[in-house]
Design an enzyme around this catalytic site. Structure first.
Site, PDB file in Angstrom:
ATOM      1  CE  LYS A 177     -13.522 -24.217   0.514  1.00 12.95           C
ATOM      2  NZ  LYS A 177     -13.840 -23.197   0.097  1.00 12.95           N
TER       3      LYS A 177
ATOM      4  CD  GLU B 168     -12.050 -31.220   2.658  1.00 17.55           C
ATOM      5  OE1 GLU B 168     -12.874 -31.886   1.466  1.00 17.55           O
ATOM      6  OE2 GLU B 168     -12.293 -30.237   2.583  1.00 17.55           O
TER       7      GLU B 168
ATOM      8  CG  HIS C 170     -16.749 -29.935  -8.208  1.00 11.86           C
ATOM      9  ND1 HIS C 170     -16.776 -30.723  -7.349  1.00 11.86           N
ATOM     10  CD2 HIS C 170     -15.902 -29.676  -8.812  1.00 11.86           C
ATOM     11  CE1 HIS C 170     -16.073 -31.636  -8.068  1.00 11.86           C
ATOM     12  NE2 HIS C 170     -14.963 -31.304  -8.522  1.00 11.86           N
TER      13      HIS C 170
ATOM     14  NE  ARG D   8     -21.977 -17.381   0.247  1.00 12.65           N
ATOM     15  CZ  ARG D   8     -23.149 -18.123  -0.870  1.00 12.65           C
ATOM     16  NH1 ARG D   8     -23.968 -18.285  -1.168  1.00 12.65           N
ATOM     17  NH2 ARG D   8     -22.183 -18.947  -1.056  1.00 12.65           N
TER      18      ARG D   8
END
Length: 669
Positions: free
Chosen positions: A116, A200, A235, A291
């Protein structure tokens, strides 16, 4: 095109890939663990090979074993599905090293987007907006805490190496930061073997909007429109739809352009998904999944394309069949039917799927599953039972079709989120597209109502089906006027008068009294002293049905000895059959004994014998079915005994901690 394909996966995605590949004339090779020897994907395959024990590390994550099987079987390509090895660059390289095509992007793209932190830097360079945060290499607690303070709370901790909500924790205050950081790192290490994290800004009402992208080796890259995946628990996605509703044309165009730019920035090939956080007219890059996604069917339903076929053709070196996305047709919605208990924070369920039935698939309804009635949901893999995908000419029609399909779905044998999904599809806020990632928390009371006593009609239906089950087919036939001998009947038949049966059913904490009268093949049932109602019960293909006062209703019914389960409308009720002649006794489990709700591995024990604990305090953390379960004290007390240690594997019902109530001076009794 390939002549043979190995599918390095299991469950519904393996079945989905096989059906497309076999339609294309490709021989399909399955792999399976010991737990999956009788699985549906094995039955559908042209060939199937064992690859190891049930744990994923001993089977589906054994890259060398899977490649060995591919070479033995003569596979020309390997499709990794999603999860497991699908985003493993080393596996993709190992396939290429032995001349086997990997159905997915090049290893360089997997590596670039697999981190990430690295992917954020690449997106900044490509002009794709990202959420403000920290993506640096310094992973010390001190640096991360300082960066969190700089960003400002609330912040979001995310595992740098993964997705699917693993290693992701929102933190609302500095006081909680280090504890949540430790938990996020544990989850990330367990799921990805990498405990690095990034930080974040935690947006307050974000939507999760993603864009399906596709690229070939001939320089063509295109988008296939948007999907909204904002409805999530822990999530992880619950409901997905395409196209994403209520986006302005300008924002939609920016998302499309940013997604294509992101794919081109890493030299992407094959299917991928670029995910964004959207708030108002702002959109920030979140991550790219290299994917096929679980939710790809909604894109297929509105475009009329088969994305697995596209994957196979691109992997074989062909160009994309189109150079621009077709205009979306209508709207599609998908939900994930899971073996889990929404009333207990969506805790995964394990057990035997004694009955599973769905409406027939059609042009506007698609059912994707990897299980059948009689299969087991084990603690080793994701507890998904099926994906139910509906289409309509517009969004209201698609939601209505989905709701009808959910009401027509039957699952017996274990707790599921079926009733929750039916309520979600019909909720006014869902119909109004009031979407953000806080949707479920905001509407929790309506979507997961407090358990109530079963209605008398459901109790009567359960009692009637139980008697039919107890008497057996011959007795049931006789009751309905069949030819079985009256001497073989078990229903209290008599030549004259009325036969009476009294049942006591445990309904949560309540005891339901049921009186059944039988006369000449007719059954009349009174519940808790109420008015009697005429009831008829019968087995039917794929399930059961009851007639209550002349109104016929199809139901889901399952029984395991003294436990009766009935699916009634959009609810599931479980009753315990009480033997009126059994001696009275206490509960089997000692009060205060906290046990493992499902099989798993103990991650951490946070208390020791003699410790004083408060109600709600977490005493241990268990990892099971890719989820961390926190075992909390139900009341204030003293730790009387600890039954396990960190690292232990435990079965359902294993003692974790036993609490004793404190006496006057705070010491154990």
């Amino acid at each position: 095109m390939f002549r043979s394909l190995l599918i390095a996966n299991r469950g519904e995605i393996a079945c989905r890939i096989m059906r497309t590949a076999q339609r294309m004339g490709i021989r399909c090779i399955a792999v399976f663990s010991e737990a999956d020897a009788n699985a549906l994907h094995v039955a559908l395959a042209d060939e199937a090979y064992p690859i190891g024990a049930a744990p994923t590390r001993d089977s589906y994550l054994r890259a060398h074993r899977i490649i060995e099987v591919a070479r033995t079987a003569g596979a020309e390509a390997i499709h990794p599905g999603y999860g497991f090895l699908s985003e493993n660059a080393d596996f993709a390289e190992a396939c290429a090293a032995v001349g086997i095509a990997f159905v997915g992007p090049p290893p360089s793209a997997i590596r670039a987007m697999g981190s990430k932190a690295e992917s954020k830097a690449l997106m900044v360079a490509a002009g794709v907006p990202v959420v403000p945060g920290y993506h640096g290499e310094d992973q010390s607690e001190e640096r991360l805490a300082a960066e969190a303070a700089r960003i400002g709370f609330p912040v979001l901790i995310k595992a740098s190496a993964g997705g699917g909500g693993k290693g992701m924790r929102p933190v609302h205050s500095a006081a909680d930061f280090l504890d949540e950081l430790a938990g996020a790192r544990r989850e990330a290490r367990a799921a990805f073997g990498d405990d690095r994290v990034l930080l974040e800004r935690y947006l307050q009402k974000p939507r999760h909007v993603e864009v399906q992208v596709f690229a070939d080796r001939h320089g063509n890259t295109l988008h296939l429109h948007t999907r909204d995946c904002s409805v999530q628990r822990r999530h992880q996605k619950v409901l997905e739809e395409a196209p994403a509703p209520d986006l302005s044309p300008a924002l939609r165009a920016r998302l499309h352009d940013s997604a294509v730019a992101a794919a081109r920035a890493v030299g992407y090939v094959n299917a991928g998904t670029v995910e964004f956080i959207v708030e108002g007219e702002d959109a920030f890059f979140m991550e790219m999944n290299t994917r096929l996604q679980v939710e790809h069917p909604v894109t297929e339903m509105v475009t009329g394309l088969d994305l697995v076929e596209w994957q196979l053709r691109v992997a074989a070196g062909e160009a994309l069949p189109l150079t621009a996305a077709p205009e979306p047709r209508g709207h599609s919605v998908e939900v994930r039917l899971y073996a889990e208990d929404p009333a207990h924070d969506f805790r995964p369920s394990t057990g035997r799927l004694r009955h599973f039935g769905t409406p027939a698939a059609s042009d506007d309804l698609r059912i994707e599953t990897g299980v059948r009635s009689g299969d087991a949901i084990t603690p080793h893999y994701d507890p998904m039972i099926a994906k139910i995908v509906a289409w309509g000419p517009d969004r209201p029609a698609a939601l209505a079709r989905l709701h009808a399909a959910l009401l027509g779905t039957e699952v017996g044998g274990l707790a599921t989120n079926l009733g929750f999904l039916a309520r979600l599809a019909a909720h006014p806020a869902m119909r109004a597209a009031e979407l953000d990632t806080g949707f479920l928390a905001r509407h929790r009371e309506a979507l997961i109502p407090s358990p109530e006593a079963a209605p008398a009609e459901a109790v009567a239906a359960a009692a009637a089906m139980h008697l039919l089950w107890r008497w057996g087919e011959d007795a049931g036939a006789a009751l309905r006027g069949g030819t079985a001998s009256p001497w073989d009947r078990k229903d209290g038949w008599r030549l004259q008068g009325v036969a009476a049966v009294h049942l006591r059913l445990k309904d949560g904490a309540a005891i339901r009294e049921v009186n059944v009268s039988l006369r000449r093949g007719a059954m009349s049932i009174a519940v808790d002293g109420g008015a009697a109602i005429d009831v008829a019960a019968r087995w039917r293909e794929g399930g059961a049905s009851v007639s209550l006062g002349g109104v016929e209703r199809r139901i889901c019914y399952a029984q395991d000895n003294e436990v009766i389960e009935i699916g009634w409308r959009d609810d599931r009720f479980v009753f315990g059959l009480i033997d009126s002649y059994a001696p009275a006794g206490g509960e089997a489990a000692a009060e205060g004994r906290l046990s493992a709700p499902i099989p798993g591995r103990v991650v951490q024990v946070l208390v020791a014998a003699g410790d004083r604990v408060a109600r709600g305090q977490v005493v241990a953390i268990l990892e099971a079915m890719k989820t961390e379960l926190r075992i909390a004290a139900p009341a204030d007390g003293i730790v009387a005994h600890v039954g396990c240690a960190a690292g232990d594997s435990v079965e359902e019902g294993t003692e974790i901690v036993t609490l004793a109530p404190p006496d006057g001076d705070g010491s154990p009794p």
